[in-house]
Scaffold this motif. Structure first.
Motif, PDB file in Angstrom:
ATOM      1  N   ASN A  18     -41.873  55.613  -0.591  1.00  0.00           N
ATOM      2  CA  ASN A  18     -41.100  56.282   0.000  1.00  0.00           C
ATOM      3  C   ASN A  18     -39.607  55.408   0.673  1.00  0.00           C
ATOM      4  N   ARG A  19     -39.461  54.580   0.455  1.00  0.00           N
ATOM      5  CA  ARG A  19     -38.427  54.264   1.703  1.00  0.00           C
ATOM      6  C   ARG A  19     -37.325  54.241   0.700  1.00  0.00           C
ATOM      7  N   PRO A  20     -36.613  54.768  -0.007  1.00  0.00           N
ATOM      8  CA  PRO A  20     -35.683  53.788  -1.082  1.00  0.00           C
ATOM      9  C   PRO A  20     -34.833  54.241  -0.031  1.00  0.00           C
ATOM     10  N   GLU A  21     -33.811  54.547   0.780  1.00  0.00           N
ATOM     11  CA  GLU A  21     -32.994  54.455   1.475  1.00  0.00           C
ATOM     12  C   GLU A  21     -32.673  52.537   1.903  1.00  0.00           C
ATOM     13  N   VAL A  22     -33.968  51.590   1.586  1.00  0.00           N
ATOM     14  CA  VAL A  22     -33.728  50.355   3.011  1.00  0.00           C
ATOM     15  C   VAL A  22     -34.832  49.929   0.855  1.00  0.00           C
ATOM     16  N   ALA A  23     -34.227  50.108  -0.363  1.00  0.00           N
ATOM     17  CA  ALA A  23     -34.658  49.209  -1.462  1.00  0.00           C
ATOM     18  C   ALA A  23     -36.611  49.758  -1.305  1.00  0.00           C
ATOM     19  N   ASN A  24     -37.528  49.929  -0.388  1.00  0.00           N
ATOM     20  CA  ASN A  24     -38.594  50.591  -0.528  1.00  0.00           C
ATOM     21  C   ASN A  24     -39.203  48.830   0.756  1.00  0.00           C
ATOM     22  N   GLY A  25     -38.074  48.490   1.011  1.00  0.00           N
ATOM     23  CA  GLY A  25     -38.565  46.950   2.324  1.00  0.00           C
ATOM     24  C   GLY A  25     -40.165  47.560   3.372  1.00  0.00           C
ATOM     25  N   PHE A  26     -40.638  46.743   3.235  1.00  0.00           N
ATOM     26  CA  PHE A  26     -41.640  46.836   4.157  1.00  0.00           C
ATOM     27  C   PHE A  26     -41.764  46.227   5.930  1.00  0.00           C
ATOM     28  N   HIS A  27     -41.825  47.221   6.556  1.00  0.00           N
ATOM     29  CA  HIS A  27     -41.628  47.032   7.945  1.00  0.00           C
ATOM     30  C   HIS A  27     -43.205  47.563   8.561  1.00  0.00           C
ATOM     31  N   ILE A  28     -43.390  47.357   9.893  1.00  0.00           N
ATOM     32  CA  ILE A  28     -44.700  47.284  10.508  1.00  0.00           C
ATOM     33  C   ILE A  28     -45.434  48.659  10.145  1.00  0.00           C
ATOM     34  N   PRO A  29     -44.378  50.001  10.394  1.00  0.00           N
ATOM     35  CA  PRO A  29     -45.618  51.134   9.789  1.00  0.00           C
ATOM     36  C   PRO A  29     -45.433  51.720   8.594  1.00  0.00           C
ATOM     37  N   MET A  30     -44.564  50.887   8.005  1.00  0.00           N
ATOM     38  CA  MET A  30     -44.902  51.279   6.656  1.00  0.00           C
ATOM     39  C   MET A  30     -46.630  50.416   5.697  1.00  0.00           C
ATOM     40  N   CYS A  31     -46.478  49.561   6.498  1.00  0.00           N
ATOM     41  CA  CYS A  31     -47.286  48.696   6.007  1.00  0.00           C
ATOM     42  C   CYS A  31     -48.650  48.891   6.631  1.00  0.00           C
ATOM     43  N   GLU A  32     -48.857  49.567   7.641  1.00  0.00           N
ATOM     44  CA  GLU A  32     -50.365  50.105   8.400  1.00  0.00           C
ATOM     45  C   GLU A  32     -50.063  51.525   7.131  1.00  0.00           C
ATOM     46  N   GLU A  33     -49.477  52.169   7.056  1.00  0.00           N
ATOM     47  CA  GLU A  33     -49.658  53.999   6.709  1.00  0.00           C
ATOM     48  C   GLU A  33     -50.085  53.592   4.930  1.00  0.00           C
ATOM     49  N   ILE A  34     -50.119  51.804   4.523  1.00  0.00           N
ATOM     50  CA  ILE A  34     -50.651  51.807   2.880  1.00  0.00           C
ATOM     51  C   ILE A  34     -51.785  50.828   3.299  1.00  0.00           C
ATOM     52  N   LEU A  35     -52.387  50.392   4.313  1.00  0.00           N
ATOM     53  CA  LEU A  35     -53.606  50.775   4.868  1.00  0.00           C
ATOM     54  C   LEU A  35     -53.942  51.282   5.042  1.00  0.00           C
ATOM     55  N   GLU A  36     -53.823  52.409   5.514  1.00  0.00           N
ATOM     56  CA  GLU A  36     -54.353  53.611   5.617  1.00  0.00           C
ATOM     57  C   GLU A  36     -55.018  53.971   4.243  1.00  0.00           C
ATOM     58  N   ALA A  37     -53.626  54.540   3.765  1.00  0.00           N
ATOM     59  CA  ALA A  37     -53.940  55.120   2.433  1.00  0.00           C
ATOM     60  C   ALA A  37     -55.403  54.592   1.598  1.00  0.00           C
ATOM     61  N   LEU A  38     -55.453  53.199   1.639  1.00  0.00           N
ATOM     62  CA  LEU A  38     -55.675  52.706   0.414  1.00  0.00           C
ATOM     63  C   LEU A  38     -57.333  52.560   1.148  1.00  0.00           C
ATOM     64  N   SER A  39     -57.686  52.597   2.880  1.00  0.00           N
ATOM     65  CA  SER A  39     -58.811  53.155   3.451  1.00  0.00           C
ATOM     66  C   SER A  39     -58.996  54.269   3.275  1.00  0.00           C
ATOM     67  N   LEU A  40     -58.596  55.301   3.156  1.00  0.00           N
ATOM     68  CA  LEU A  40     -59.181  56.664   2.684  1.00  0.00           C
ATOM     69  C   LEU A  40     -59.472  56.607   1.364  1.00  0.00           C
ATOM     70  N   ALA A  41     -58.837  56.116  -0.017  1.00  0.00           N
ATOM     71  CA  ALA A  41     -58.992  56.338  -1.503  1.00  0.00           C
ATOM     72  C   ALA A  41     -60.502  55.123  -1.810  1.00  0.00           C
ATOM     73  N   GLU A  42     -60.610  53.910  -1.170  1.00  0.00           N
ATOM     74  CA  GLU A  42     -61.676  53.323  -0.908  1.00  0.00           C
ATOM     75  C   GLU A  42     -62.836  54.049  -0.998  1.00  0.00           C
ATOM     76  N   GLU A  43     -62.972  54.941   0.944  1.00  0.00           N
ATOM     77  CA  GLU A  43     -63.792  55.896   1.010  1.00  0.00           C
ATOM     78  C   GLU A  43     -64.478  56.938   0.401  1.00  0.00           C
ATOM     79  N   ASP A  44     -63.509  57.615  -0.790  1.00  0.00           N
ATOM     80  CA  ASP A  44     -63.463  58.760  -0.732  1.00  0.00           C
ATOM     81  C   ASP A  44     -63.861  58.744  -1.938  1.00  0.00           C
TER      82      ASP A  44
END
Length: 261
Positions: A18-44
């Motif tokens: 959800n960073r369409p203003e920069v064509a969904n470019g990856f930066h550190i905070p976004m990558c960390e959030e993706i990893l957190e979401a993947l972990s939440l999904a794995e554990e649920d």
């Protein structure tokens, strides 16, 4: 979460870039959030499937080039190597999670995003999707497990050719080569996803976990050794004059003039 949206539809966890203003470019905070979401999904235990998609006309350009320009101007190489480490970890996590991971892509799927699409178990693409190993254009090598994943999916020669030329791979060609599971137009992407999920819901979660384990053990168990090499090479390339020239040229909308330094 500020840079992605994480929500549920029944047994499906959805991670939306959800960073369409920069064509969904990856930066550190976004990558960390993706990893957190993947972990939440794995554990649920209520989550049986995981979907990654994106808001905006572009799925992702890969690394955030605005952030790259800042890092180059400020000589902040550690932040660039951190992003390379994080995108590799995202692909690693996608292959390791014992649940099917789907990805919906539309528009440009470039750089690290293109390699995450290969890491997905099922890539669903619109006819407007284009997969681009964009690294050579800025003096870098593929990250996010790119060569490790691509060479096993489409063969070593094709993987090397895509990486060296930076040529875009059309959705039709990606389907022919096996990188894309289903191809549709943008208006039927959600319907196509529902059809795939309907088929998958007939199967057993234990079987899917076992299949992913077998795939990992047969093809990817040397990932950590590869990841160390990938990160070391990327860190070295990030310090070259060619990389700085590539980033500046992109910012100035001109062709880079590489010197081999």
């Amino acid at each position: 979460m500020e840079h992605i949206i994480y929500h549920f539809e029944n047994d499906l966890a959805i991670i939306t870039l959800n960073r369409p203003e920069v064509a969904n470019g990856f930066h550190i905070p976004m990558c960390e959030e993706i990893l957190e979401a993947l972990s939440l999904a794995e554990e649920d235990p209520a989550v049986h499937f995981i979907l990654i998609n994106a808001n905006g006309k572009v799925f992702s350009v890969g690394g955030d080039l605005v952030e790259m320009k800042r890092a180059v101007d400020e000589d902040d190489i550690p932040s660039l190597t951190k992003i390379a480490e994080l995108v590799n970890t995202i692909s690693y996590k996608m292959k390791q999670i014992p649940k099917p991971v789907l990805m919906e892509v539309d528009g440009a799927v470039a750089g690290a995003a293109a390699n995450m699409a290969v890491a997905a178990d099922f890539c669903l693409a619109t006819d407007k999707a284009k997969f681009i190993q964009a690294f050579v254009g800025v003096g870098l090598a593929p990250d996010a497990g790119g060569i490790h994943l691509l060479s096993r999916s489409i063969g070593v020669t094709r993987a090397a050719q895509l990486a060296m030329t930076g040529e875009s791979l059309t959705a039709e060609k990606a389907l022919e080569w096996g990188l894309v599971y289903k191809l549709c137009d943008a208006t039927t992407l959600e319907k196509t996803r529902d059809q795939v999920l309907k088929k998958l819901r007939r199967g057993a979660a234990n079987s899917y976990a076992a299949i992913k384990k077998l795939v990992w053990e047969s093809q990817f168990k040397d990932w950590e050794d590869y990841a160390r090499l990938e990160l070391n090479l990327q860190a070295t390339l990030a310090q070259t004059e060619d990389f700085k020239e590539g980033v500046r040229a992109h910012s100035e909308r001109r062709r880079p003039k590489f010197s081999g330094k």
